[in-house]
Design an enzyme around this catalytic site. Sequence first.
Site, mmCIF file in Angstrom:
data_model
loop_
_atom_site.group_PDB
_atom_site.id
_atom_site.type_symbol
_atom_site.label_atom_id
_atom_site.label_comp_id
_atom_site.label_asym_id
_atom_site.label_seq_id
_atom_site.Cartn_x
_atom_site.Cartn_y
_atom_site.Cartn_z
ATOM 1 N N HIS A 1 0.759 -11.062 -0.567
ATOM 2 C CA HIS A 1 0.556 -11.859 0.645
ATOM 3 C C HIS A 1 -0.896 -11.765 1.117
ATOM 4 O O HIS A 1 -1.478 -12.762 1.564
ATOM 5 C CB HIS A 1 1.499 -11.387 1.751
ATOM 6 C CG HIS A 1 2.911 -11.850 1.593
ATOM 7 N ND1 HIS A 1 3.744 -11.406 0.589
ATOM 8 C CD2 HIS A 1 3.658 -12.728 2.334
ATOM 9 C CE1 HIS A 1 4.925 -11.987 0.700
ATOM 10 N NE2 HIS A 1 4.899 -12.795 1.750
ATOM 11 N N HIS B 1 4.109 -2.537 2.546
ATOM 12 C CA HIS B 1 2.959 -2.060 1.792
ATOM 13 C C HIS B 1 2.290 -0.912 2.534
ATOM 14 O O HIS B 1 2.465 -0.742 3.748
ATOM 15 C CB HIS B 1 1.926 -3.178 1.592
ATOM 16 C CG HIS B 1 2.389 -4.284 0.694
ATOM 17 N ND1 HIS B 1 2.325 -4.203 -0.684
ATOM 18 C CD2 HIS B 1 2.913 -5.496 0.986
ATOM 19 C CE1 HIS B 1 2.794 -5.323 -1.210
ATOM 20 N NE2 HIS B 1 3.167 -6.122 -0.211
#
Length: 261
Positions: A182, A224
């Site tokens: 992303h 993440h």
Amino acid sequence: MPSPRNSPKSSRERRAPGSRLEFLSLTSQRSSAPPESPSHRKESTASAGPPQALPEEDCMKLNPSFVGIALRSLLAVDLWASKQLGVCAGENSPWGSARPLMKAVEISGHGIPWLAGTLYGLCRSASSAGREVLLNLLFALILDLFLVAAVKGLVKRRRPAHNKMDMFATVSVDRYSFPSGHATRAAMVCRFILHHLVLAVPLRVLVVLWTFIVGISRVMLGRHNVTDVIFGLIMGYMQYSLVEYFWLSPVSAPVLFSLWS
């Protein structure tokens, strides 16, 4: 007159062989293992080889390098900061009520909406300039998918332990964490839009803010670690340079443009 049988001489002669044999047996036992000379000891030591050294990994543990200590410290700080910032990782997290909003931001940076939107715009575009921009955006998105998948497959870093695997439209490589796809996509699309679309200043600022919000949301959702997002933003920024270098035009790729004309 004493007989020869009982004479002292004969008894001495009879004892002498026994004592001689005994003396020889003692000397033979001693001579069977003679003392080693210094040269012989040196040769035997040399044949035994040098003393065994410690394994390399044990030496590293006993004497770690400065780089190793720095990397381990950075990893520990990264894991600690990522866990502290994962405030939307679950419904029971400190900011669990904001999790639906963060998931909406997650979808806004996903590859499927961007690929579908680019293909739709490419089919509906009536100008050659618009088709050229959209075709290169499609090329950039596909390039991003392949590069991120390659790096994830090489590094194979697991996602944070506090992450919930409820992500939108994942594939097998998405179980790995480094780098954030992303973040790479957001940084690349941001730079692409700022270079090829004419936007007012407020909209340009909004695009930049969206990029950073996408990156921050990845850590807040627990998807993440911090370093995954930072590297992803840098990687996405650099990917745009590849897109510019291999820019597709009607001259360099006439077959592709004929398909969309």
